[in-house]
Motif scaffolding. Structure first.
Motif, PDB file in Angstrom:
ATOM      1  N   ASN A 162      58.811  48.544  54.483  1.00  0.00           N
ATOM      2  CA  ASN A 162      59.598  48.783  53.272  1.00  0.00           C
ATOM      3  C   ASN A 162      61.022  48.239  53.366  1.00  0.00           C
ATOM      4  O   ASN A 162      61.544  47.639  52.420  1.00  0.00           O
ATOM      5  CB  ASN A 162      59.667  50.285  52.978  1.00  0.00           C
TER       6      ASN A 162
ATOM      7  N   GLY B 259      54.996  53.377  45.641  1.00  0.00           N
ATOM      8  CA  GLY B 259      54.940  53.871  44.266  1.00  0.00           C
ATOM      9  C   GLY B 259      55.518  52.889  43.271  1.00  0.00           C
ATOM     10  O   GLY B 259      55.031  52.776  42.144  1.00  0.00           O
ATOM     11  N   ARG B 260      56.552  52.167  43.669  1.00  0.00           N
ATOM     12  CA  ARG B 260      57.146  51.189  42.755  1.00  0.00           C
ATOM     13  C   ARG B 260      56.219  49.994  42.562  1.00  0.00           C
ATOM     14  O   ARG B 260      56.166  49.420  41.475  1.00  0.00           O
ATOM     15  CB  ARG B 260      58.520  50.763  43.275  1.00  0.00           C
TER      16      ARG B 260
ATOM     17  N   GLY C 120      52.174  59.560  44.729  1.00  0.00           N
ATOM     18  CA  GLY C 120      53.332  59.674  45.610  1.00  0.00           C
ATOM     19  C   GLY C 120      53.330  60.971  46.393  1.00  0.00           C
ATOM     20  O   GLY C 120      53.634  60.991  47.595  1.00  0.00           O
TER      21      GLY C 120
ATOM     22  N   ARG D  82      58.220  57.269  50.213  1.00  0.00           N
ATOM     23  CA  ARG D  82      57.401  57.558  49.038  1.00  0.00           C
ATOM     24  C   ARG D  82      57.570  56.502  47.952  1.00  0.00           C
ATOM     25  O   ARG D  82      56.598  56.102  47.295  1.00  0.00           O
ATOM     26  CB  ARG D  82      57.807  58.925  48.483  1.00  0.00           C
ATOM     27  N   LEU D  83      58.813  56.030  47.769  1.00  0.00           N
ATOM     28  CA  LEU D  83      59.109  55.217  46.599  1.00  0.00           C
ATOM     29  C   LEU D  83      58.651  53.769  46.726  1.00  0.00           C
ATOM     30  O   LEU D  83      58.377  53.120  45.724  1.00  0.00           O
ATOM     31  CB  LEU D  83      60.608  55.256  46.308  1.00  0.00           C
TER      32      LEU D  83
ATOM     33  N   ASP E 235      62.675  56.658  38.620  1.00  0.00           N
ATOM     34  CA  ASP E 235      62.728  56.072  39.979  1.00  0.00           C
ATOM     35  C   ASP E 235      63.933  55.161  40.152  1.00  0.00           C
ATOM     36  O   ASP E 235      63.882  54.156  40.864  1.00  0.00           O
ATOM     37  CB  ASP E 235      61.444  55.280  40.283  1.00  0.00           C
TER      38      ASP E 235
ATOM     39  N   HIS F 171      69.265  49.622  40.847  1.00  0.00           N
ATOM     40  CA  HIS F 171      68.501  48.616  41.587  1.00  0.00           C
ATOM     41  C   HIS F 171      69.250  47.282  41.655  1.00  0.00           C
ATOM     42  O   HIS F 171      69.213  46.596  42.686  1.00  0.00           O
ATOM     43  CB  HIS F 171      67.122  48.446  40.961  1.00  0.00           C
TER      44      HIS F 171
ATOM     45  N   ALA G 299      61.734  60.317  50.929  1.00  0.00           N
ATOM     46  CA  ALA G 299      61.793  59.714  49.591  1.00  0.00           C
ATOM     47  C   ALA G 299      61.691  58.201  49.664  1.00  0.00           C
ATOM     48  O   ALA G 299      61.019  57.567  48.846  1.00  0.00           O
ATOM     49  CB  ALA G 299      63.088  60.121  48.893  1.00  0.00           C
ATOM     50  N   GLN G 300      62.345  57.591  50.651  1.00  0.00           N
ATOM     51  CA  GLN G 300      62.270  56.140  50.783  1.00  0.00           C
ATOM     52  C   GLN G 300      60.854  55.690  51.107  1.00  0.00           C
ATOM     53  O   GLN G 300      60.375  54.678  50.597  1.00  0.00           O
ATOM     54  CB  GLN G 300      63.251  55.661  51.858  1.00  0.00           C
TER      55      GLN G 300
ATOM     56  N   HIS H 257      53.736  51.304  39.947  1.00  0.00           N
ATOM     57  CA  HIS H 257      54.332  51.318  38.608  1.00  0.00           C
ATOM     58  C   HIS H 257      54.433  49.908  38.036  1.00  0.00           C
ATOM     59  O   HIS H 257      54.095  49.662  36.868  1.00  0.00           O
ATOM     60  CB  HIS H 257      55.738  51.935  38.659  1.00  0.00           C
TER      61      HIS H 257
ATOM     62  N   LYS I   3      61.327  46.468  40.291  1.00  0.00           N
ATOM     63  CA  LYS I   3      61.554  47.679  39.510  1.00  0.00           C
ATOM     64  C   LYS I   3      62.401  47.386  38.276  1.00  0.00           C
ATOM     65  O   LYS I   3      62.286  48.069  37.252  1.00  0.00           O
ATOM     66  CB  LYS I   3      62.219  48.742  40.393  1.00  0.00           C
TER      67      LYS I   3
END
Length: 413
Positions: free
Chosen positions: A334, A265-266, A109, A261-262, A388, A394, A258-259, A269, A345
């Motif tokens: 996204n 990354g999610r 990330g 990045r996540l 996260d 969520h 951040a949006q 994960h 998530k």
């Protein structure tokens, strides 16, 4: 909608699978035995990785299995999010494979943030060493004094003072803080500005770990394990000063970054969770068919075969939903995949938690030990239900989007 891998993606996937089978699985048990033997307790100042890790990383780099998460064809593998998702599933079967391939959180990330939003100088100083696997990084967002599921609660500050940024605050659960190779922190903090709305008053700032005023207070154990030598730490920032040039993307851009990045990354994960669930199911079946109680394999007792079926159904559902989210991100971005990103998530860590719990039960006492990766997988699953964004946040995102489809706004009662 097509979930088929390109020929290139299939080649990367097969090479990754073979590398894990040939080079990682045969040494992983001894690797973690060495980690737990030499890295004792919360004294992170003495933590070290076993030397075999650098040997494995060199082999992976030589094989071209390096930075596969990055869609840039020059710096990474140039794979789509969906193509890399399949690779992330394979690496999730092992607790060290992501690090071996330089595809481990939080570095992935952080590298993506620097690749997308960093200045040329920031990329040269920090991104290139991270991509080379020479250093590790830390992401500091969560705070101990506030409910960090609402990032606007953030109390840490990043205030401009002339040509410097002054940082103050305390962060915890900062992953990678104990790593002996950790060199750079991405610090997210409030940058007050009355002229901007609340989602443009936070910033991401690059802070070298050895900067004056940065104090690592302690490492935090997860279920009694310090996750050495990676570590999740608590760190204070006391009038830390860094150049204004250390803002990533400029002051007030933290939420937007951040949006970005996540999202990917999610996916990473969640697919790693699915890989860990597949590994747990395999261990569950092998153990259940090779242990006998009351004259039968224990998998034939107490409805355990039904549990195998339930695990298979849950894993496949989670995988398909995650691949759909990845496909939607690749094709529409996204924001178009917000429901799916939040859904996976919630789903993937819960599926892993359920499957690994079944596997631990079949293993009996061995399931509670370090003789298998099951306890590590369980800690991963339970932690990710908070990291996260907790499940509840969520689910709130999903509900808000569904209500909006019916014409109900945030203010509707």
């Amino acid at each position: 909608m097509n979930f088929e891998l390109s020929q290139r993606g299939q080649q990367y996937l097969e090479k990754t699978r073979q590398f894990i089978q040939q080079h990682i699985e045969p040494i992983e048990a001894d690797f973690w035995h060495e980690v737990h033997r030499t890295n004792i307790g919360g004294d992170w100042t003495t933590w070290q990785w076993p030397s075999v890790l650098e040997e494995l990383k060199a082999k992976a780099k030589a094989a071209g299995l390096w930075n596969m998460f990055l869609p840039d064809e020059t710096l990474g593998a140039g794979l789509t999010i969906q193509e890399y998702a399949h690779i992330a599933e394979q690496t999730g079967r092992s607790l060290i494979a992501p690090t071996v391939f330089n595809c481990n959180a939080p570095d992935t990330g952080n590298m993506e943030v620097l690749w997308r939003y960093g200045s040329e100088a920031q990329q040269q100083q920090w991104l290139m060493p991270l991509l080379a696997g020479e250093i590790r990084s830390v992401f500091c967002m969560t705070e101990p004094a506030v409910a960090s599921s609402d990032a606007t609660n953030m109390q840490a500050t990043a205030v401009v003072d002339g040509d410097e940024i002054v940082l103050n605050g305390r962060k915890w659960w900062s992953s990678g803080l104990g790593d002996p190779n950790a060199r750079i922190i991405i610090f997210m903090a409030h940058t007050p500005d009355d002229s901007k709305d609340r989602h443009h008053q936070h910033s991401m700032v690059l802070v070298p770990v050895n900067t004056a005023g940065v104090t690592i207070e302690r490492m935090l154990p997860v279920f009694g394990d310090y996750d050495a030598p990676h570590g999740h730490g608590e760190v204070s920032f006391d009038n830390v000063r860094v150049p204004v040039a250390n803002f990533i993307g400029g002051p007030g851009e933290g939420f937007a970054i951040a949006q970005g990045r996540l999202g990917p990354g999610r996916i990473h994960h969640c697919m790693r969770c699915i890989g860990a669930a597949e590994k747990s199911l395999e261990l569950m079946i092998d153990r259940g068919m090779n242990r006998v109680a009351f004259g039968k394999p224990i998998l034939n007792l107490g409805g355990n075969r039904e549990k195998v079926a339930e695990a298979r159904i849950a894993i496949d559902q989670a995988r398909l939903l995650t691949l759909y989210a990845a496909w939607k991100m690749d094709n529409f971005g996204n924001m178009a995949a917000m429901t799916e990103i939040s859904s996976i998530k919630v789903v993937a860590p819960n599926v892993l938690e359920k499957v690994v719990d079944m596997a631990m039960q079949i293993h009996g006492g061995a399931g509670m030990s370090r003789d298998t990766p099951l306890t590590g997988f369980f800690a991963q699953a339970r932690s990710l239900r908070l990291a996260d964004g907790p499940d509840e946040v969520h689910k709130g995102v999903i509900a808000r989007i569904e209500l909006a489809k019916r014409g109900y706004s945030r203010r509707s009662r």
